[in-house]
Design a protein around this motif. Structure first.
Motif, PDB file in Angstrom:
ATOM      1  N   GLN A   1       0.556  -1.242  -0.158  1.00 26.35           N
ATOM      2  CA  GLN A   1       0.048   0.089  -0.323  1.00 26.35           C
ATOM      3  C   GLN A   1       0.969   1.437  -0.404  1.00 26.35           C
ATOM      4  OE1 GLN A   1      -1.111   1.224   4.629  1.00 26.35           O
ATOM      5  NE2 GLN A   1      -1.457  -0.434   3.764  1.00 26.35           N
ATOM      6  N   GLU A   2       0.232   2.238  -0.581  1.00 26.69           N
ATOM      7  CA  GLU A   2       0.826   3.687  -0.441  1.00 26.69           C
ATOM      8  C   GLU A   2       1.023   4.326   0.815  1.00 26.69           C
ATOM      9  OE1 GLU A   2      -0.074   6.724  -3.368  1.00 26.69           O
ATOM     10  OE2 GLU A   2       0.263   5.168  -4.752  1.00 26.69           O
ATOM     11  N   LEU A   3       1.705   5.262   1.454  1.00 27.29           N
ATOM     12  CA  LEU A   3       1.829   5.173   3.122  1.00 27.29           C
ATOM     13  C   LEU A   3       0.762   6.352   3.439  1.00 27.29           C
ATOM     14  CD1 LEU A   3       3.277   5.638   5.480  1.00 27.29           C
ATOM     15  CD2 LEU A   3       4.602   7.977   4.482  1.00 27.29           C
ATOM     16  N   THR A   4       0.227   6.299   4.327  1.00 33.18           N
ATOM     17  CA  THR A   4      -1.223   7.444   4.245  1.00 33.18           C
ATOM     18  C   THR A   4      -0.409   8.154   5.079  1.00 33.18           C
ATOM     19  OG1 THR A   4      -2.913   5.703   4.411  1.00 33.18           O
ATOM     20  CG2 THR A   4      -3.767   8.197   5.062  1.00 33.18           C
ATOM     21  N   VAL A   5      -0.412  10.138   4.395  1.00 34.48           N
ATOM     22  CA  VAL A   5       0.080  10.799   5.259  1.00 34.48           C
ATOM     23  C   VAL A   5      -0.453  11.781   5.801  1.00 34.48           C
ATOM     24  CG1 VAL A   5       1.908  13.294   4.047  1.00 34.48           C
ATOM     25  CG2 VAL A   5       1.836  10.915   2.918  1.00 34.48           C
ATOM     26  N   PHE A   6      -0.389  12.397   6.866  1.00 32.03           N
ATOM     27  CA  PHE A   6      -1.327  13.108   7.790  1.00 32.03           C
ATOM     28  C   PHE A   6      -0.211  14.193   7.748  1.00 32.03           C
ATOM     29  CE2 PHE A   6      -3.800   9.307   8.972  1.00 32.03           C
ATOM     30  CZ  PHE A   6      -4.310   9.819  10.310  1.00 32.03           C
ATOM     31  N   PRO A   7      -1.040  15.267   8.582  1.00 30.83           N
ATOM     32  CA  PRO A   7      -0.453  16.700   9.647  1.00 30.83           C
ATOM     33  C   PRO A   7       0.596  16.557   9.628  1.00 30.83           C
ATOM     34  CG  PRO A   7      -2.910  17.290   9.471  1.00 30.83           C
ATOM     35  CD  PRO A   7      -2.516  15.235   8.850  1.00 30.83           C
ATOM     36  N   SER A   8       1.645  17.017  10.464  1.00 34.10           N
ATOM     37  CA  SER A   8       2.578  17.606  11.721  1.00 34.10           C
ATOM     38  C   SER A   8       3.459  16.670  11.275  1.00 34.10           C
ATOM     39  CB  SER A   8       1.801  17.630  12.166  1.00 34.10           C
ATOM     40  OG  SER A   8       2.611  18.413  13.902  1.00 34.10           O
ATOM     41  N   ASN A   9       3.609  15.854  12.964  1.00 30.43           N
ATOM     42  CA  ASN A   9       4.890  15.433  12.870  1.00 30.43           C
ATOM     43  C   ASN A   9       4.358  14.176  14.348  1.00 30.43           C
ATOM     44  OD1 ASN A   9       4.289  16.385  15.597  1.00 30.43           O
ATOM     45  ND2 ASN A   9       5.731  18.245  14.975  1.00 30.43           N
ATOM     46  N   HIS A  10       5.971  13.412  14.715  1.00 30.27           N
ATOM     47  CA  HIS A  10       5.592  12.254  15.812  1.00 30.27           C
ATOM     48  C   HIS A  10       3.936  12.537  16.594  1.00 30.27           C
ATOM     49  CE1 HIS A  10       6.268   8.000  16.822  1.00 30.27           C
ATOM     50  NE2 HIS A  10       6.632   8.553  17.970  1.00 30.27           N
ATOM     51  N   GLY A  11       3.882  13.304  16.706  1.00 36.22           N
ATOM     52  CA  GLY A  11       2.740  14.179  17.928  1.00 36.22           C
ATOM     53  C   GLY A  11       2.476  15.074  17.556  1.00 36.22           C
ATOM     54  N   GLY A  12       1.333  14.832  16.382  1.00 41.24           N
ATOM     55  CA  GLY A  12       0.881  15.874  15.101  1.00 41.24           C
ATOM     56  C   GLY A  12      -0.638  16.691  15.674  1.00 41.24           C
ATOM     57  N   PHE A  13      -1.102  15.185  17.075  1.00 36.21           N
ATOM     58  CA  PHE A  13      -2.083  14.907  17.780  1.00 36.21           C
ATOM     59  C   PHE A  13      -2.637  15.938  18.374  1.00 36.21           C
ATOM     60  CE2 PHE A  13       0.043  10.880  18.427  1.00 36.21           C
ATOM     61  CZ  PHE A  13      -0.274  11.346  19.410  1.00 36.21           C
ATOM     62  N   LEU A  14      -1.634  15.995  19.187  1.00 40.00           N
ATOM     63  CA  LEU A  14      -1.111  16.775  20.094  1.00 40.00           C
ATOM     64  C   LEU A  14      -1.705  17.968  20.727  1.00 40.00           C
ATOM     65  CD1 LEU A  14       2.199  15.469  21.994  1.00 40.00           C
ATOM     66  CD2 LEU A  14       0.164  14.155  22.278  1.00 40.00           C
ATOM     67  N   GLY A  15      -2.250  18.349  21.275  1.00 31.85           N
ATOM     68  CA  GLY A  15      -2.311  19.798  22.085  1.00 31.85           C
ATOM     69  C   GLY A  15      -1.634  20.546  22.883  1.00 31.85           C
ATOM     70  N   ASP A  16      -1.910  21.156  24.347  1.00 28.15           N
ATOM     71  CA  ASP A  16      -0.846  21.530  25.086  1.00 28.15           C
ATOM     72  C   ASP A  16      -0.285  20.511  25.828  1.00 28.15           C
ATOM     73  OD1 ASP A  16      -1.184  23.695  23.940  1.00 28.15           O
ATOM     74  OD2 ASP A  16      -2.258  24.352  24.791  1.00 28.15           O
ATOM     75  N   GLU A  17      -0.844  18.967  25.312  1.00 27.67           N
ATOM     76  CA  GLU A  17      -0.737  17.752  26.880  1.00 27.67           C
ATOM     77  C   GLU A  17       0.780  18.285  27.408  1.00 27.67           C
ATOM     78  OE1 GLU A  17      -4.340  16.640  24.759  1.00 27.67           O
ATOM     79  OE2 GLU A  17      -2.332  17.351  23.798  1.00 27.67           O
ATOM     80  N   TYR A  18       1.334  18.340  26.907  1.00 26.03           N
ATOM     81  CA  TYR A  18       2.989  17.925  27.130  1.00 26.03           C
ATOM     82  C   TYR A  18       3.913  19.504  26.711  1.00 26.03           C
ATOM     83  CZ  TYR A  18       1.536  13.452  27.215  1.00 26.03           C
ATOM     84  OH  TYR A  18       1.148  11.751  27.918  1.00 26.03           O
TER      85      TYR A  18
END
Length: 286
Positions: A252-269
């Motif tokens: 399969q082709e790689l599914t590309v997401f925005p941002s980086n390894h923690g792209g889903f994070l808000g202000d958690e860390y």
């Protein structure tokens, strides 16, 4: 989004703590969306969960991490054991979920789908750190060992600085990685050693995660829809390359997401990604 209701589940050798946002079963019959990480637990998924008010969302802490305690006498974290924990948790939730796995959680998800494909309708594996699928696997494992040596010899600040250097390498790992490691102060990390050696990311107790060898035949044969994903800002780093290599093995082709390894994070860390854009992309691929 409703406030999460916290529950516990006793499994062999551990008590898992998990949080449920919304009804189980959902009013429309859709399966819960389970968000998992490793070594990160439920605390890192609050922002992402908030962007799915239309879904019942479940998060949990893997055994021995966060609020989930273990009584098995073990300290190591393995995808195989965690996948069996998830199998029991999913049964408690009604028998099937959609699954988003980040980092080590993506590796756990790969084993879960390979062994219990009926548990998962759609699985998005976001940047699994599988050193075994890299063409420079030997050099990658040597670099990982150098990070752990820095932690063991000089403490958390030095180990985390080495880890940042590891995850910043573009392309294949040089044979001399770690000959000179960055000063922790450059990243605002402590330079003093507090004496602890229990960090699950740096101590070696999670080596089974990066050393995991996915069962490609089982994954390709699974009834689960499997998508291997990576953030565009991670391009050419270790986790992008491992994700791209795994996607290729699965045809399969790689599914590309925005941002980086923690792209889903808000202000958690204190290091937010692009959670709005990331959540929109996850809605799309689900």
């Amino acid at each position: 989004m409703t406030n999460p209701a916290t529950h516990t589940l006793d499994v062999p050798g551990a008590t898992l703590t998990y949080d449920v946002r919304g009804p189980v079963p959902a009013a429309d019959g859709s399966p819960p969306l389970l968000l998992i990480g490793q070594p990160m637990g439920a605390s890192g998924f609050g922002t992402l969960a908030s962007h799915f008010p239309d879904r019942t969302v479940v998060t949990y802490d893997p055994r021995g991490l966060g609020r989930s305690t273990r009584s098995d006498g073990e300290a190591t974290h393995t995808p195989e054991r965690q996948a069996e924990d998830l199998h029991l948790l999913i049964a408690e939730l009604g028998g099937q979920v959609d699954l988003f796995g980040s980092s080590g959680g993506a590796v756990t998800g790969l084993h879960l789908v390979a062994t219990h494909p009926e548990d998962v309708r759609t699985f998005v594996a976001h940047e699994p750190p599988l050193l075994t699928v890299l063409p420079d696997a030997d050099a990658a494992f040597a670099a990982e060992q150098r990070v752990q040596e820095a932690y063991d010899q000089r403490g958390w600040g030095a180990g985390m600085a080495a880890f940042i250097a590891l995850t910043s390498v573009q392309g294949e790992f040089p044979d001399d990685f770690g000959r000179e490691l960055p000063d922790p102060a450059v990243f605002g990390l402590p330079t003093q050693d507090d004496g602890t050696r229990t960090d699950p990311l740096l101590s070696g107790v999670s080596n089974a995660v990066t050393a995991y060898r996915p069962d490609i035949d089982a994954l390709r044969a699974a009834s689960t829809r499997v998508l291997i994903a990576a953030g565009i800002e991670s391009k050419d780093t270790m986790t992008w390359r491992s994700s791209a290599a795994l996607a290729e093995l699965l045809g399969q082709e790689l599914t590309v997401f925005p941002s980086n390894h923690g792209g889903f994070l808000g202000d958690e860390y204190g290091q937010p990604g692009q959670p709005v854009e990331f959540a929109a992309r996850l809605h799309e691929v689900l």
